[in-house]
Scaffold this active site. Sequence first.
Site, PDB file in Angstrom:
ATOM      1  CG  ASP A  98      -5.054  -6.333  -0.089  1.00  0.00           C
ATOM      2  OD1 ASP A  98      -4.940  -7.242   0.727  1.00  0.00           O
ATOM      3  OD2 ASP A  98      -5.098  -5.137   0.248  1.00  0.00           O
TER       4      ASP A  98
ATOM      5  CG  HIS B 251      -1.884  -1.164   1.242  1.00  0.00           C
ATOM      6  ND1 HIS B 251      -2.688  -1.562   0.200  1.00  0.00           N
ATOM      7  CD2 HIS B 251      -2.082  -2.086   2.236  1.00  0.00           C
ATOM      8  CE1 HIS B 251      -3.344  -2.653   0.551  1.00  0.00           C
ATOM      9  NE2 HIS B 251      -2.988  -2.999   1.772  1.00  0.00           N
TER      10      HIS B 251
HETATM   11 ZN   LIG Z   1      -3.187  -7.002   2.559  1.00  0.00          ZN
END
Ligand SMILES: [Zn+2]
Length: 452
Positions: free
Chosen positions: A318, A267
């Site tokens: 993810d 991220h």
């Molecule tokens: Zn993750």
Amino acid sequence: MIFAKRALLPSGWVGNVRVTVDGGRIASVTAGAAPAAGDARVDTLLPALANLHSHAFQRAMAGMTEYRAAGRESFWTWRDLMYRFLDRLTPEQMEAIAAQVQVEMLEAGFASVGEFHYVHHQPGGAPYRDIAELSSRIMAAAAETGIGLTHLPVLYSYGGAGQAPLQGGQLRFGNDVARFARLVEAARDAARDLPGDTVVGIAPHSLRATCPEDLAAALPIAGDAPVHIHVAEQPREVADISAWLGARPVEWLLDNAPVDGRWCPIHATHMTETETAALARSGAVAGLCPITEANLGDGPFNGPQWIAAGGAFGLGSDSNVRISLTEELRTLEYSQRLRDLARNVMVPGAGSVGAFLYDGAARGGARALGRDAGEIAAGRLADLMAVDTGHPTLCALSEGQILDGLCFAAPDGVVTDVWAAGRHRVSGGRHVARDAVAVRYRQAVAALVSAA
Ligand SMILES: [Zn+2]
């Protein structure tokens, strides 16, 4: 062996390319060749992307958290639902879900996956008799689907910043560093049954789920393998870490951990300009998960500054709310356009956005997973994918526009073939085990939902 009407080589587009594979690696690449009997014939051959960040089990929750309850929905309320969901997850269900996820990834054009694996124990927190039981389930799925696996057992010791105790759903994740070391060793043992391109790295979950002393103690366990960590995904996480450690998460990591090219910060959404430039220069590969970051309301990555500083990046799915290579690419660029009120943001100087994103994600993703791949060249792992440029979304485009078409116009259905370290598991757009895997997935999810 493979014969392609055209292939994207490090030097650019080349016609009539024959690729031979030996022991999972590309043995030769010959341009201007003729096909030989028995060759798999494809239209356009590309290096396949690595999917650098997945939590496989979350695939089974897709579509279950898209309603508004009282108050404002946020990442944290989503996480509460995720914890309740995995209270019931069995090892068999974990394997069935992982196999389905891997089939979908392969069919979308990903040759490999970084499985950031944090559910280790039984509900309530007691270890399974085999401490790596659930790691072995992910590996069994990979053995069946043929995906290239970089398995990343997660160190998760605390329930929040400041060494808060684990609670509820988090008990299935918990290990201290000593038990984590045993878990990684057991996972490495289990991985010996998989093909030679399999990698076992480590993943300290996040600064909030570990602490400075534990992080320092855990890093040597990785050896030369990849180190992945969630960082700066949410503003509250940045505030909590700042209050606890006196520095923002990325700032703290750069000052206190040996961040380098083996590292993949996942991220890295909420960074200052100083953090962005410094993390890019460290050589770390930013693990971007555009669909999930949009779904969870994380915010857009600081792309222009990252690129200007020469930062590497790759893509991950993810939460697996949707598994789509083309949509990850375009969501990344669109997140930048929506913020900056501009077009064609993710490319330095002048040039094709699609080409820059695709090539960057191929090289960065492979590096983040410790895979010697990311380009079509002799000696590299044969992580390859083919697309059909006769598809209506691509047929009008010149060679220089193919990757823009793939990023912005095409569905994943243009992907015809995928090889993972030479394992040809997708042809005609279908994984060889698609139907059998889907049957077991439906059974697993039905059991999970009915137990609710
Ligand atoms: Zn993750």
